[in-house]
Structures are given as structure tokens and as C-alpha cells.
Motif scaffolding. Structure first.
Motif, PDB file in Angstrom:
ATOM      1  N   LYS A 115       2.320  -5.675  12.902  1.00 55.69           N
ATOM      2  CA  LYS A 115       1.269  -4.714  12.988  1.00 55.69           C
ATOM      3  C   LYS A 115       1.345  -3.572  13.829  1.00 55.69           C
ATOM      4  CE  LYS A 115      -2.560  -8.258  12.920  1.00 55.69           C
ATOM      5  NZ  LYS A 115      -3.846  -8.998  13.760  1.00 55.69           N
TER       6      LYS A 115
ATOM      7  N   GLU B 125       0.891  -1.299   0.187  1.00 54.26           N
ATOM      8  CA  GLU B 125       0.066  -0.098   0.057  1.00 54.26           C
ATOM      9  C   GLU B 125       0.994   1.390   0.073  1.00 54.26           C
ATOM     10  OE1 GLU B 125      -3.742   1.834   2.356  1.00 54.26           O
ATOM     11  OE2 GLU B 125      -2.554   0.187   3.397  1.00 54.26           O
TER      12      GLU B 125
ATOM     13  N   GLN C  43      -2.802  -1.213  10.882  1.00 52.83           N
ATOM     14  CA  GLN C  43      -2.064  -1.579   9.662  1.00 52.83           C
ATOM     15  C   GLN C  43      -1.195  -2.793   9.708  1.00 52.83           C
ATOM     16  OE1 GLN C  43      -2.285  -0.191   6.811  1.00 52.83           O
ATOM     17  NE2 GLN C  43      -2.876   1.895   6.850  1.00 52.83           N
TER      18      GLN C  43
ATOM     19  N   THR D 192       3.300  -0.735   4.301  1.00 53.07           N
ATOM     20  CA  THR D 192       2.019  -1.151   4.939  1.00 53.07           C
ATOM     21  C   THR D 192       1.352  -1.889   3.844  1.00 53.07           C
ATOM     22  OG1 THR D 192       0.895   0.866   4.062  1.00 53.07           O
ATOM     23  CG2 THR D 192       1.629   0.960   6.549  1.00 53.07           C
TER      24      THR D 192
ATOM     25  N   LYS E 261      -5.585   3.848  12.362  1.00 52.51           N
ATOM     26  CA  LYS E 261      -6.048   2.502  11.626  1.00 52.51           C
ATOM     27  C   LYS E 261      -5.203   1.585  11.823  1.00 52.51           C
ATOM     28  CE  LYS E 261      -7.085   0.741   7.052  1.00 52.51           C
ATOM     29  NZ  LYS E 261      -7.151   0.967   5.648  1.00 52.51           N
TER      30      LYS E 261
ATOM     31  N   HIS F 211      -2.116  -4.535   2.624  1.00 54.53           N
ATOM     32  CA  HIS F 211      -3.603  -4.653   2.807  1.00 54.53           C
ATOM     33  C   HIS F 211      -3.697  -6.080   3.457  1.00 54.53           C
ATOM     34  CE1 HIS F 211      -4.843  -1.339   0.423  1.00 54.53           C
ATOM     35  NE2 HIS F 211      -4.067  -1.839  -0.556  1.00 54.53           N
TER      36      HIS F 211
END
Length: 302
Positions: A140, A108, A148, A163, A146, A165
Motif C-alpha cells: 500500500k 491501473e 493506492q 497500482t 490517494k 484497483h
């Protein structure tokens, strides 16, 4: 370089205080929208379609639309509580894998990692270990409220966080329409395609590639500036003291006009002048026979 996050990254018993920096930036040429008539920038207002009122930030609440026009309201306090429960400044590397095992579709955004005070030695240790093993770390972390999924790898002697998905964020490839099944390919056509690929094969050099559209657009903008093909936004007219006075006078006149019918209605309710009116009516009744003409008629007859 701006620091957007501070925390620690740990693997095993090693803790590395680090800072996070954005590794990429968007260089798209941003164009404004102007009013054609006066060349003023268009203002976007938040308007409630039901109340037809302009809404400020204090009048806005967050909600989740679970069905058409059906919402679950969420307060800032509730969101902050969940955010604090899930925000952990210590990012733990849970696995080490080969970079080739992760398809690029999962990637990402990239961030640079730099060591904070006292973290240089541990930073160098992780960097050397990743280089020698050829592995990347899977971890993580929470960025901008958020959670990620991310990988940590080495890029030109610097640790980088990529990062990635979550699996449920990548759409199922089976849903892509009109994908042809295996077709009968002529061998000669296939060999020609392979030869073309070999001729165009080269080492990847990112400096070789440029955004030609952006370059042409910037050149056009600069040319128009040099030729004085520019526009200046019109300033919003500001009312002076005279206009303010006129507005006040006009408003006062309107108030006076609307108040006029209310005054006679108030007079009708008062009963003070009632007795005076009764006396005048009685006088008129007494004087009425004096004004009558029957006597004059009798004289004429005589």
C-alpha cells in the motif's frame, strides 16, 4: 526522468530508499476549440449559476454532495490533516503472490522505481529475489493524496510499481447486460475458430502495434501546415488613451445627468428665500386694484 515521489520500500528488515517515475505517458493529439469567427481559443470560465459572477480559486471550497443539492463542506485544513495522518513515506510489502493470480482488470497505472542514494544494494537484492522466486510484492502506498493498492515486480531489470484497483472499485460482472448463456455451438464452427486462432498466434511484440489514427491525424496536420492552411488567433483589442479618455468623459456625463434631478429637490428644502417671496405676493395684492377697470367703465357711462 521526472521524480514524482520519494520514499522507502521495506520488506522484513530491509529498507530501500527509492524514487518513483511515471512509466507511461498519454500521447493523444490534443485539439483546441476556436471561435469560428475570429479563430481565437475558447476561454472556459468558472461562473456561479446563481450569482452569475466569475469565480476565482480563492472563492471555491470543496464539498461532498450526499444528496441532490445537499453538501457537506470540507476545509483545506481538514483535508490536509487527514492526508498527513494517512501519508506514510515507508511503503511496506505485506504479501508476495504470483502475478498470474491477479486478473489484468485490476491493473491501473505503471511507475518505474529507481534507487535513491545508498539504496542500490538493497534495490538489487529485492530485484534478484523477485526474479528467482517468480513472485510479486503487494503493498500500500499514497500517491497524489490517494491511498493506492499496488504490486511491485520486475520489468526488464527495473522494479516497477503497478497500482491496482481495490475490489470494491471493480464493478460486478453480473451487472453487465445482455450476456448470453451457454449456447449450443456447432463443433465444426468451434474447430474452425480454433484453427484461425492458431494461425494468428504470435509472440507479443509491442513495437509491432501503432496508433494508426494518431499517425494519420499528425500527417494531416503537417500537410495543412506545409500548405499554409493555418489560422492565427485575433488579439483582444486593447483600449488606448483616447478611448480611456472618452470612456471617462462619457461616464462623467452620465453621472452629471443622474445628479441633475437631485439638485432642485435640495433647493426646495431651503427656506432662506421664503420671506422675499411673501413680500412680492403682498405687493401684487396691493397693486391688483390699480389694474382693475371699474373706474374706466364709469367714465364711459358718464
Amino acid at each position: 526522468m521526472h521524480t514524482m515521489w520519494k520514499g522507502t520500500i521495506s520488506f522484513g528488515l530491509v529498507n530501500i530508499p527509492v524514487k518513483l517515475h511515471a512509466a507511461t505517458e498519454n500521447k493523444d493529439v490534443k485539439l483546441r476549440q476556436l471561435h469560428k469567427k475570429c479563430q481565437s481559443p475558447i476561454k472556459y470560465e468558472k461562473i456561479c449559476p446563481v450569482c452569475e459572477e466569475e469565480i476565482g480559486n480563492d472563492d471555491i471550497v470543496k464539498a461532498f454532495e450526499y444528496a441532490k443539492n445537499k453538501f457537506v463542506m470540507l476545509t483545506d485544513e481538514e483535508l490536509e490533516e487527514i492526508r498527513e495522518e494517512n501519508t506514510d513515506k515507508a511503503v511496506e510489502i505485506v504479501d508476495f503472490v504470483q502475478l498470474q493470480e491477479i486478473d489484468p482488470i485490476y491493473f491501473e497505472k505503471s511507475y518505474y522505481l529507481s534507487p535513491s542514494e545508498g539504496g542500490g544494494k538493497a534495490y538489487s537484492l529485492l530485484r534478484a529475489a523477485l526474479k528467482d522466486t517468480g513472485k510479486i510484492g503487494v503493498a500500500k502506498m499514497v500517491i497524489r493524496s490517494k491511498e493506492q493498492l499496488a504490486v511491485i515486480r520486475v520489468y526488464e531489470n527495473t522494479l516497477v510499481v503497478e497500482t491496482i484497483h481495490y475490489p470494491d472499485e471493480v464493478r460486478n460482472v453480473q451487472d453487465v447486460p445482455n450476456i448470453p448463456e451457454a449456447a449450443n455451438i456447432v463443433e465444426k464452427e468451434l474447430e474452425t475458430a480454433k484453427m484461425l486462432i492458431e494461425q494468428l498466434t504470435a509472440e507479443f511484440n509491442p513495437e509491432k502495434y501503432q496508433d494508426e489514427y494518431r499517425t494519420a491525424l499528425l500527417e494531416l496536420i503537417e500537410e495543412k501546415k506545409n500548405n499554409d492552411e493555418t489560422a492565427t488567433a485575433s488579439e483582444k483589442p486593447r483600449p488606448n488613451n483616447v478611448t480611456n479618455l472618452m470612456e471617462a468623459l462619457e461616464a462623467s456625463l452620465k453621472r452629471a445627468e443622474t445628479a441633475k434631478p437631485a439638485k432642485p429637490a435640495a433647493k426646495k428644502k431651503t427656506t432662506a428665500p421664503a420671506p422675499a417671496k411673501k413680500t412680492t405676493t403682498t405687493n401684487k395684492k396691493t397693486t391688483a386694484p390699480k389694474k382693475a377697470t371699474p373706474q374706466k367703465k364709469t367714465k364711459k357711462n358718464a
